[in-house]
Design an enzyme around this catalytic site. Structure first.
Site, short mmCIF file in Angstrom:
data_model
loop_
_atom_site.label_atom_id
_atom_site.label_comp_id
_atom_site.label_asym_id
_atom_site.label_seq_id
_atom_site.Cartn_x
_atom_site.Cartn_y
_atom_site.Cartn_z
N LYS A 46 60.25 -5.46 13.13
CA LYS A 46 60.56 -6.67 13.91
C LYS A 46 60.90 -6.37 15.37
O LYS A 46 60.61 -7.17 16.25
CB LYS A 46 61.77 -7.40 13.30
CG LYS A 46 61.47 -8.06 11.98
CD LYS A 46 62.60 -8.96 11.53
CE LYS A 46 63.82 -8.18 11.06
NZ LYS A 46 63.60 -7.46 9.79
N GLU B 224 52.07 -9.32 10.48
CA GLU B 224 52.37 -10.35 9.47
C GLU B 224 53.68 -10.03 8.72
O GLU B 224 54.45 -10.93 8.40
CB GLU B 224 51.21 -10.44 8.47
CG GLU B 224 51.44 -11.37 7.29
CD GLU B 224 51.61 -12.82 7.71
OE1 GLU B 224 50.63 -13.43 8.12
OE2 GLU B 224 52.74 -13.34 7.64
N GLY C 234 70.15 -4.77 -4.75
CA GLY C 234 69.39 -4.17 -3.65
C GLY C 234 68.92 -5.18 -2.61
O GLY C 234 68.18 -4.83 -1.69
N GLU D 29 72.42 -4.92 2.03
CA GLU D 29 72.80 -3.55 2.32
C GLU D 29 74.32 -3.37 2.20
O GLU D 29 75.06 -4.34 2.08
CB GLU D 29 72.35 -3.19 3.74
CG GLU D 29 70.83 -3.14 3.84
CD GLU D 29 70.34 -2.87 5.25
OE1 GLU D 29 70.81 -1.90 5.85
OE2 GLU D 29 69.50 -3.63 5.72
N LYS E 19 63.85 -13.06 13.43
CA LYS E 19 62.64 -13.69 12.90
C LYS E 19 62.35 -15.01 13.62
O LYS E 19 61.19 -15.35 13.86
CB LYS E 19 62.78 -13.88 11.39
CG LYS E 19 62.73 -12.55 10.64
CD LYS E 19 63.12 -12.69 9.18
CE LYS E 19 62.99 -11.36 8.44
NZ LYS E 19 63.69 -11.39 7.13
#
Lengths: 340, 340
Positions: free
Chosen positions: A127, A151, A208, A211, A226
Site C-alpha cells: 500500500k 489490485e 491471526g 497483529e 486504503k
C-alpha cells in the site's frame, strides 16, 4: 514469449502467488496464453537466487518448507540484493511484495520506482507506494512504457480497483464507501453477538486477523491508507494521508452496538471518499448503516465497497479482504491484465 | 482513429446509449482515447438513416423526441433495412439492440451472425443469440477477427460478465448463484412487507418493472435464459435452455414468506449454475436464503450474483438489473473494452 518474473520479498503473499503459479502453469498458458518463468527471488530472511533461464519453483517451495536458505539453490547466482535483482536480472516484471511504511512508502517505494525506471512492469500488494506516490509512479510507468498494477492493496484479490477501472470504465465514480478492514469488522461482528471489545480483539488475534499491536487496524490507520488509494486512483484525487480524517472503533461500546441494533442499524467502520464540487473528501469513521443497505450484511472478516456512479447508481462488491491465497491471487490477476 | 458505429434497433436501450455518447463524447476521447461517429441507425418503427461521415446525434434525438421519422434526416441515405445496414455501411461496430426470441434467438441472432461474418464487432444486450448460439458466434467472431460483447444481457450495466471474465481472470468459477430478475425480487420484497401476490404484481406493472403479460418474469423464463448465459459463457458449459430446470414464484404464499422470516430466512428467486464433476447443472427456483448471506439483503428491483471461485471463495456483485441508462451503459463499457 515466456515472461520473466522476479520476486522481491517472498513472504506469505509471495508464496501464495507462487503456489498458484505452480498449480496453474498449464491452465494459464492454455486459457490466457500467459507463459512465464520465475528467474529470481530476493528475500531478506529466506535468501536470494537468480537463474536467467528460470527456477524450478517446486524445488524452491520445498526449500522454503524445509527452512533451507534459497542461497543454497544449486547452479545459480545467489546473494543478490533487491535493488541489484530489480536492475540487473533479465526479469520483465517485478513482483514487489516486501514490506512498506505507510508514512514514507519505503522500502517498497524505492523498489517500485527503480523497476519502473528500468521499464520493468511491477505488480505489488504494497500500500505504501500507492498511497504516497501514485501520481509520480504512474507517470514514471508511462514514460518508460511499463505497467504498475496494485489490485491487492485494497480487498486483497477481490476486484476492488479493477472493478472500478475496467468493468465500470466510462462511469464517473462519485463516491466510494466501504468496509476495507477485516479485523475491525470481525471485532464489531463479535461485539454484536455480545462479546466485549477486549475479548473480541483477543479472538481476532488468536485467529491471526489482528497483529500483536492492533493499533493499525483498530485506530483506522489501515483503512485510512486504503481510502487514500481509492480516492487517488479511482476518483482522480491528489490527497495525502493526513487529508483523510480518521477515527477507529475503540470508542464504540457494547451499549452503542445494542442500541443501533434495536433501531435497525449496524455499526461499521466505514472508509469513505466523496466528490464535492471539484474536491474529494475522505474519511474513516464508525458509522451506523441501515440494516437494509448491502454493507450492513457484510459480517466477520469479509470486506465490501459500494461505488456510487453516474450511470449505474450504487454497485457493491463483497469478498475476502485478506488471506495468503486471496492476496497472492491479486498478483496473478495483475499479471494477466498485463500479459493475458 | 474514429470508430464508426451503427445502431440496429433504436428503442429504449439504444437511446440510453445514445444519450451517454452525446453527453460524454469529449470525456471518452480524453480518458479512453475512444473517438467515434454514429454512421447509421436502422429501426423498424423510427425509420433508418445512413451517413458515411457520421450523423448529428443531437439532431437525431430531437427527431425521435418530436416523433419525426429518421428517414427524414436531410442529406443522407435513408430506408436501409437492418441487414443492408449491417453488411453494406462503413460501420466497424454494430450495436445490436432490436428484439429477440429466447427460443430461436431471432431476429437478433441473424444480425449478430451477419455482422461477425463481415468482420464487424458486435455489442448487444440481446439475450437470445447468446443463450442460443454463443459457442458458434464466438467461433465466427474469432475466425473473422471481430469482437462479440454482451455485458448487458445479465444485470444490465452492473458488471456481471466482465467481472467474471476480466477481474476474476485466472479464477475458476465453480458456482454462480444470483438474483437476476428484478421484477420477481420486487414482488417478493413487497410480499415480505405484507402485500399479497396479485397486489405486488400490479404495483410492479404500474412501476414498469413487469410487463402486461408477466409470465416471462414470474415463471422464471427470463432468469432461465440468464442462467444459461452465465453457465455457457463463464463456466465453459454447453447447455441448452431446456437443460436449466425452472420454477417461478407463483406458488409462494404470504404464509411461506412469513414463516421463512421467522426462521431467519428470506425467499428469493435464485438462478444457479454449478460445476459437478465435468458437468454444469443449472436451475432457477425459489430458495430460502439465510438472512446473513449477501444475497438475502438484495431488495426491490436490485440484482446480485455470488460467484464461488477457487482462489477467492465467494465474491458478490450487487447493482441495478435494468433501466434505460443502466442498460445503455452496458453497451458503452463493451465498446470501451474493444476500443478503450
Amino acid at each position: 514469449m515466456s515472461q520473466k518474473l522476479a520476486f522481491i520479498g517472498f513472504g506469505v503473499v509471495g508464496q501464495g502467488l507462487a503456489e498458484i503459479l505452480i498449480k496453474k502453469k498449464e491452465d494459464l498458458q492454455k486459457r490466457y496464453d500467459f507463459d512465464f518463468e520465475v528467474v529470481a527471488i530476493s528475500d531478506m530472511k529466506l535468501g536470494s537466487v537468480y537463474c536467467p533461464d528460470g527456477l524450478d519453483m517446486e524445488k524452491i517451495m520445498d526449500m522454503v518448507d524445509e527452512g533451507v536458505s534459497l542461497s543454497k539453490y544449486p547452479g545459480c547466482d545467489t546473494g543478490w540484493e533487491p535493488m541489484k535483482t530489480i536492475e540487473e536480472t533479465n526479469a520483465d516484471t517485478i513482483i514487489e511484495v516486501t514490506f512498506t511504511d505507510m508514512e514514507t512508502g519505503g522500502p517498497a517505494l524505492d523498489h517500485v520506482k527503480a523497476a519502473l525506471k528500468k521499464g520493468k512492469n511491477v505488480v505489488s500488494t504494497n500500500k505504501g507506494p500507492v498511497a504516497q506516490k501514485i501520481k509520480a509512479l504512474q507517470k514514471t510507468a508511462e514514460e518508460n512504457d511499463a505497467y504498475y498494477k496494485f489490485e491487492g492493496t485494497v480487498l486483497s484479490g477481490t476486484p476492488a480497483i479493477n472493478l472500478a477501472l475496467m468493468t465500470l470504465a466510462g462511469c464517473e465514480i462519485k463516491k466510494v464507501k466501504g468496509i476495507v478492514n477485516g479485523t475491525t469488522n470481525y471485532i464489531l461482528t463479535k461485539m454484536e453477538e455480545g462479546m466485549g471489545y477486549e475479548e473480541a480483539l483477543q479472538k481476532a488475534q488468536d485467529l491471526g486477523y489482528a497483529e500483536a499491536d492492533p493499533t493499525g487496524d483498530v485506530e483506522g490507520i489501515d483503512a485510512q491508507g486504503k481510502t487514500l488509494i481509492l480516492a487517488n486512483t479511482l476518483m482522480n484525487a491528489d490527497l495525502e494521508l493526513e487529508d483523510i480524517q480518521r477515527q477507529g472503533i475503540t470508542r464504540l461500546t457494547l451499549d452503542d452496538i445494542e442500541e443501533a441494533k434495536e433501531e435497525g442499524y449496524r455499526w461499521k467502520l466505514i472508509a469513505q471518499a466523496e466528490k464535492k464540487d471539484s474536491r474529494v473528501e475522505g474519511k474513516v469513521s464508525p458509522e451506523k448503516i441501515p440494516s437494509d443497505h448491502p454493507l450492513a450484511g457484510v459480517m466477520g472478516p469479509t470486506n465490501a465497497i459500494t461505488y456510487t456512479t453516474d450511470h449505474l447508481g450504487e454497485v457493491t462488491i463483497i469478498g475476502p479482504g485478506a488471506g495468503k491465497e486471496e492476496t497472492g491471487y491479486a498478483l496473478l490477476v495483475d499479471l494477466l491484465s498485463i500479459y493475458g
